[in-house]
Scaffold this motif. Structure first.
Motif, short mmCIF file in Angstrom:
data_model
loop_
_atom_site.label_atom_id
_atom_site.label_comp_id
_atom_site.label_asym_id
_atom_site.label_seq_id
_atom_site.Cartn_x
_atom_site.Cartn_y
_atom_site.Cartn_z
N ARG A 116 0.19 0.61 -10.85
CA ARG A 116 1.11 0.16 -9.79
C ARG A 116 2.54 0.57 -10.13
NH1 ARG A 116 0.97 -6.07 -7.73
NH2 ARG A 116 2.86 -6.12 -6.47
N ARG A 145 2.10 1.90 -5.20
CA ARG A 145 2.51 2.38 -6.52
C ARG A 145 3.96 2.82 -6.47
NH1 ARG A 145 2.16 7.89 -5.89
NH2 ARG A 145 0.55 8.56 -4.46
N ASP A 167 -0.41 -4.82 -4.51
CA ASP A 167 -1.49 -4.39 -5.40
C ASP A 167 -2.00 -2.98 -5.13
OD1 ASP A 167 -1.43 -6.83 -6.72
OD2 ASP A 167 -3.02 -7.70 -5.48
N ASN A 168 -1.99 -2.56 -3.87
CA ASN A 168 -2.52 -1.24 -3.54
C ASN A 168 -1.45 -0.16 -3.44
OD1 ASN A 168 -5.21 -2.14 -3.41
ND2 ASN A 168 -4.83 -2.99 -1.38
N GLY A 201 0.78 -1.23 0.00
CA GLY A 201 0.00 0.00 0.00
C GLY A 201 0.82 1.28 0.00
#
Length: 163
Positions: free
Chosen positions: A72, A42, A39-40, A16
């Protein structure tokens, strides 16, 4: 050195979180960072050599197309010495070339808390970790002596390399 950088940044590359990779080159470390933030999270990779950016986009899109499409991973051409304020603040920032001085523009783009991993110096260089605490105070820690190419602009880099 990539492994050492990831080890030093791991607390700031948790799921995250957001990261910036200055001098992202081939995109290898950018992809490693993206794996760590999940996944959350970047990761933004920035390099001033457009050919490297285009090449890294092709490779990353071939192997991590879902990450590229979802945001991402974002890779762009720009002056990494200025960071990338559009996506700031960052939990962690990695710099793959030596800054001649403390990179205040990058330190300003760190979250509180956050960590910057950067080689600093001209002839004599050290990996320096800048830690910003939850109150915005910054502490500097020299980790080890190194030798990196200078953090510069494309014109100066080409004139030094090709004389």
């Amino acid at each position: 050195m990539h492994g050492y950088a990831l080890e030093n940044l791991h607390k700031y590359l948790q799921p995250g979180m957001c990261a910036l990779d200055v001098g992202s080159g081939s995109g290898y470390l950018t992809a490693c960072m993206a794996e760590m933030v999940g996944d959350n999270g970047r990761v933004v990779g920035i390099d001033h050599i457009s050919g490297l950016v285009e090449g890294s986009k092709k490779v990353l899109d071939r192997h991590y197309s879902e990450w590229m499409q979802s945001g991402r991973i974002k890779v762009l051409t720009g002056d990494g010495r200025e960071g990338y304020p559009d996506e700031a603040p960052y939990d962690s920032i990695h710099v793959g070339a030596a800054s001649s001085h403390a990179p205040t523009e990058l330190i300003a783009q760190l979250k509180s808390p956050g960590r910057l991993f950067v080689p600093v110096g001209s002839f004599s260089q050290n990996i320096v970790v800048y830690d910003k605490d939850c109150n915005g105070n910054v502490k500097e820690h020299k980790i080890m002596a190194v030798k990196y190419v200078p953090l510069t602009d494309p014109e100066k880099q080409c004139s030094e390399e090709f004389g």
